[in-house]
Motif scaffolding. Structure first.
Motif, short mmCIF file in Angstrom:
data_model
loop_
_atom_site.label_atom_id
_atom_site.label_comp_id
_atom_site.label_asym_id
_atom_site.label_seq_id
_atom_site.Cartn_x
_atom_site.Cartn_y
_atom_site.Cartn_z
N UNK A 226 0.85 -1.19 0.00
CA UNK A 226 0.00 0.00 0.00
C UNK A 226 0.89 1.24 0.00
N UNK A 227 0.33 2.40 -0.39
CA UNK A 227 1.14 3.64 -0.33
C UNK A 227 1.74 3.85 1.06
N UNK A 228 2.96 4.37 1.09
CA UNK A 228 3.68 4.72 2.31
C UNK A 228 3.96 3.50 3.20
N UNK A 229 4.21 2.35 2.55
CA UNK A 229 4.58 1.14 3.28
C UNK A 229 6.06 0.87 3.09
N UNK A 230 6.85 0.89 4.17
CA UNK A 230 8.29 0.66 4.01
C UNK A 230 8.62 -0.83 3.99
N UNK A 231 9.75 -1.14 3.38
CA UNK A 231 10.34 -2.47 3.48
C UNK A 231 11.73 -2.26 4.07
N UNK A 232 11.97 -2.86 5.26
CA UNK A 232 13.19 -2.59 6.01
C UNK A 232 14.08 -3.83 6.04
N UNK A 233 15.37 -3.63 5.74
CA UNK A 233 16.35 -4.72 5.76
C UNK A 233 17.44 -4.38 6.76
N UNK A 234 17.80 -5.40 7.59
CA UNK A 234 18.96 -5.29 8.47
C UNK A 234 19.85 -6.49 8.19
N UNK A 235 21.07 -6.19 7.70
CA UNK A 235 21.98 -7.28 7.33
C UNK A 235 23.35 -7.00 7.91
N UNK A 236 23.88 -7.98 8.67
CA UNK A 236 25.22 -7.85 9.21
C UNK A 236 26.25 -8.14 8.14
N UNK A 237 27.36 -7.39 8.17
CA UNK A 237 28.41 -7.58 7.18
C UNK A 237 29.75 -7.55 7.89
N UNK A 238 30.62 -8.47 7.50
CA UNK A 238 31.88 -8.65 8.23
C UNK A 238 32.98 -7.74 7.68
N UNK A 239 32.77 -6.42 7.82
CA UNK A 239 33.80 -5.42 7.50
C UNK A 239 33.78 -4.38 8.62
N UNK A 240 34.90 -3.76 8.92
CA UNK A 240 34.91 -2.73 9.97
C UNK A 240 33.98 -1.57 9.59
N UNK A 241 33.34 -1.03 10.60
CA UNK A 241 32.46 0.13 10.36
C UNK A 241 33.31 1.32 9.94
N UNK A 242 33.11 1.83 8.73
CA UNK A 242 33.94 2.95 8.27
C UNK A 242 33.57 4.25 8.99
N UNK A 243 34.52 5.15 9.13
CA UNK A 243 34.19 6.46 9.73
C UNK A 243 33.25 7.24 8.82
N UNK A 244 32.45 8.08 9.42
CA UNK A 244 31.54 8.92 8.62
C UNK A 244 31.38 10.26 9.30
N UNK A 245 31.04 11.24 8.51
CA UNK A 245 30.85 12.58 9.03
C UNK A 245 29.62 12.63 9.92
N UNK A 246 29.80 13.20 11.11
CA UNK A 246 28.69 13.38 12.03
C UNK A 246 28.73 14.78 12.61
N UNK A 247 27.60 15.27 13.03
CA UNK A 247 27.50 16.57 13.69
C UNK A 247 26.81 16.37 15.04
N UNK A 248 27.11 17.20 16.03
CA UNK A 248 26.53 17.01 17.37
C UNK A 248 25.15 17.65 17.52
N UNK A 249 24.35 17.65 16.45
CA UNK A 249 22.99 18.17 16.57
C UNK A 249 22.07 17.39 15.64
#
Length: 611
Positions: A226-249
């Protein structure tokens, strides 16, 4: 302290101008308008790199009714799992039926959603099937392994081994307002996939179809969305979590601060630089003090308005009152109170001789009120005619003191100083542009201009654009030394009222002009131990003792100032009424131009020509 509180108002207004996007926010939800276009097939191919970059190709087979221009594709740029992460897509191409499609990028939902408006707004698509291909990439899509670990999914597959990172993503966004008959999704990861979990809808939802893991690839499908219905996937992957830009807000602050800590630091540095620049620029217009050695008398030959003007380069607020007190103290006019709102000013001299050594500013006031000649008098009362004369007296006083200062070589024009006012005005305009984000990405960009505006606002005070000459500075030094005697504590500047008691009343007009009448009276009381006396020349019927103009303690001068204010107010109100009526037969003297100085003034041997 008073200066601090005066600064609070502009600071509060600037805070409102910068922070309003946080307080006033549109809905942070995507548009939920129903879209009649149906997706018969929706293929999603996602590739995630070890650096956390997502490269996506979405192929949409859509069934169009008549009268539609195209599609709206929404991306939520905030990360629901980490409020400091922004995931803004970069669209690389959009095709429609195999050809490049026109599209426009927009922001919605308080800039939570980046929207691709796909299609020609001037042309409808034909009825039937059309195929869209949307290619884009997004940085920072790999989360730490524990992200989403507490959520329950409707379906899962693969090994429950510990993974270093996790891909937790709405592979079908909930922002689509279209029915989707079938969606096929494939996700290629940068390493071995451990456990894959999937849900259709919100909460636990329902199970995805055909969920499978093969090496570093996950495949799944969903039908009848139906409209506005999400499909969500969570998959583990065996690689180190890469750094990413974040802000404190959170994203709610993005319209204020943007999406970069570095950008905020740059703006703060520019704000400090703008504030310091404004201070240094304004200081180029400020004359260095000549020093104010203590003086026990005003500069010879100067009236109270002249003394204050050479000291401050500004016409004193109570200059008219001070001048009339000065004339009364010198025995040239008589002041008598008729009632609470009316005073009579009458010439006391029978010839013109005593006026010869009166300063030009005082003569200008006396001439405007027609109290110079023998037998002349003026009624200060709440009438339009009296108010008109008093208003003209103030105008002529202002013109006369400026004319005196420049004609006598005490001051000169310094027009280049006025550029700081221009810079201040430009900063104010750019500050407003920053508040409303006209030409600026965020409201914080108003801060450098606000700092310059605040710290250069003093350039609008009197004195900018002129400088005292050497003779003017010498007179300034003496006037400042006299002001110091009037206003400082008696322990610091002892004044022997016992030996010079008559000078208390003589200096009252100068104290009134300086706004220091209460301090002068307090000094008298502190030194002598008695309340300051009411001068002989001030014939008031008031029994109150509310104090000097602008202060308290000592004799009551408020009734006279009140009478003048009431009279001028009556005239000002009549002028406003005439202006609002669309016509007026009287002319205002507020511009300081010429005009008759008062009935009978042609007989005066001291003609006044206002500048």
């Amino acid at each position: 302290m008073r200066r601090f509180f005066r600064m609070l108002i502009p600071l509060a207004l600037i805070a409102v101008g910068v922070l309003w996007p946080v307080v006033i926010r549109p809905s942070s939800e995507a548009s939920n308008a129903y879209d009649p276009v149906v997706f018969s097939n929706y293929d999603v191919d996602l590739i995630v790199s070890a650096g956390g970059r997502l490269d996506a190709v979405e192929t949409i087979t859509a069934e169009f009714p008549s009268g539609r221009h195209g599609l709206f594709k929404y991306w939520a740029v905030d990360n629901q799992n980490d409020p400091g992460v922004r995931q803004t897509p970069e669209v690389t191409s959009i095709l429609l039926d195999g050809q490049p499609a026109p599209y426009q990028m927009l922001w919605e939902g308080g800039e939570r959603f980046l929207v691709a408006k796909i299609g020609d707004p001037d042309e409808y698509l034909s009825y039937g099937t059309h195929v869209f291909e949307i290619r884009y990439n997004i940085e920072g899509v790999l989360d730490p392994a524990k992200t989403g670990a507490d959520r329950t999914f409707a379906d899962s597959t693969g090994e429950a081994a510990e993974s270093q990172s996790v891909f937790y993503w709405n592979v079908i966004a909930q922002a689509w307002n279209n029915e989707i008959e079938r969606a096929d999704i494939s996700v290629t990861m940068p390493g071995e996939i451990g456990r894959a979990q999937c849900s259709v809808g919100f909460g636990v939802g329902r199970a995805c179809e055909d969920l499978s893991v093969s090496g570093n690839r996950v495949d799944l499908s969903a039908t009848n969305l139906a409209p506005r219905t999400p499909v969500t996937l969570r998959a583990g992957v065996d690689v180190p979590t890469p750094p990413r830009d974040e802000v404190p807000w959170s994203f709610a602050w993005d319209r204020v601060l943007g999406q970069s800590v570095g950008g905020v630091l740059w703006v703060l540095a520019l704000t400090v630089a703008a504030g310091l620049g404004a201070i240094f620029y304004y200081r180029t217009t400020v004359e260095p003090s000549p020093g104010f050695p203590l003086q026990y008398a005003p500069p010879p030959g100067l009236g109270p308005v002249q003394t204050e003007y050479i000291r401050t380069e500004s016409v004193p607020k109570n200059g008219l009152t001070a001048t009339l007190f000065y004339l009364a103290e010198r025995g040239l006019i008589d002041m008598r109170q008729v009632n609470e709102k009316q005073w009579t000013l009458k010439s006391k001299v029978k010839d013109w001789g005593p006026w010869a050594d009166v300063d030009s500013v005082s003569v200008a006031v006396a001439s405007a009120l027609n109290v110079m000649g023998p037998g002349r008098e003026f009624e200060a009362k709440k009438t339009v005619s009296a108010g008109k004369k008093l208003n003209k007296a103030k105008t002529d006083m202002n013109a006369a003191v400026q004319k005196w200062a420049f004609d006598d070589g005490l001051m000169v024009k310094r027009k280049k100083e006025l550029w700081v006012r221009t810079a201040n005005a430009v900063a104010f305009i750019l500050m407003l542009f920053g508040f409303f984000r006209w030409g600026f990405p965020t409201t914080m960009w108003a801060l450098p201009f606000a700092a310059f505006f605040l710290f250069s606002a003093a350039s609008w005070k009197d004195g900018v654009g002129s400088r005292r000459t050497e003779s003017g500075r010498e007179l300034w030094s003496r006037a400042g030394g006299f002001h110091r005697m009037l206003t400082t504590d008696s322990a610091e500047t002892r004044f022997d009222f016992g030996a010079r008691k008559d000078l208390y009343s003589a200096y009252v007009p100068f104290a009134v002009a300086a706004g220091a009448a209460a301090l002068w009276a307090k000094k008298y009381e502190t030194t002598t131990g008695t309340v300051a006396p009411q001068p002989d020349w001030y014939d008031s019927s008031s029994s109150r003792s509310s104090g000097f103009v602008g202060g308290s303690g000592g004799p009551d001068f408020d009734s006279f100032e009140s009478a003048l204010s009431s009279s001028i107010g009556a005239y000002t109100a009549s002028q406003a009424s005439s202006s609002s009526g669309g016509s007026s037969s009287s002319s205002s003297s507020s511009g300081g131009g010429g005009g008759a100085a008062g009935e009978g003034d042609a007989e005066s041997p001291f003609p006044i020509t206002p500048r």
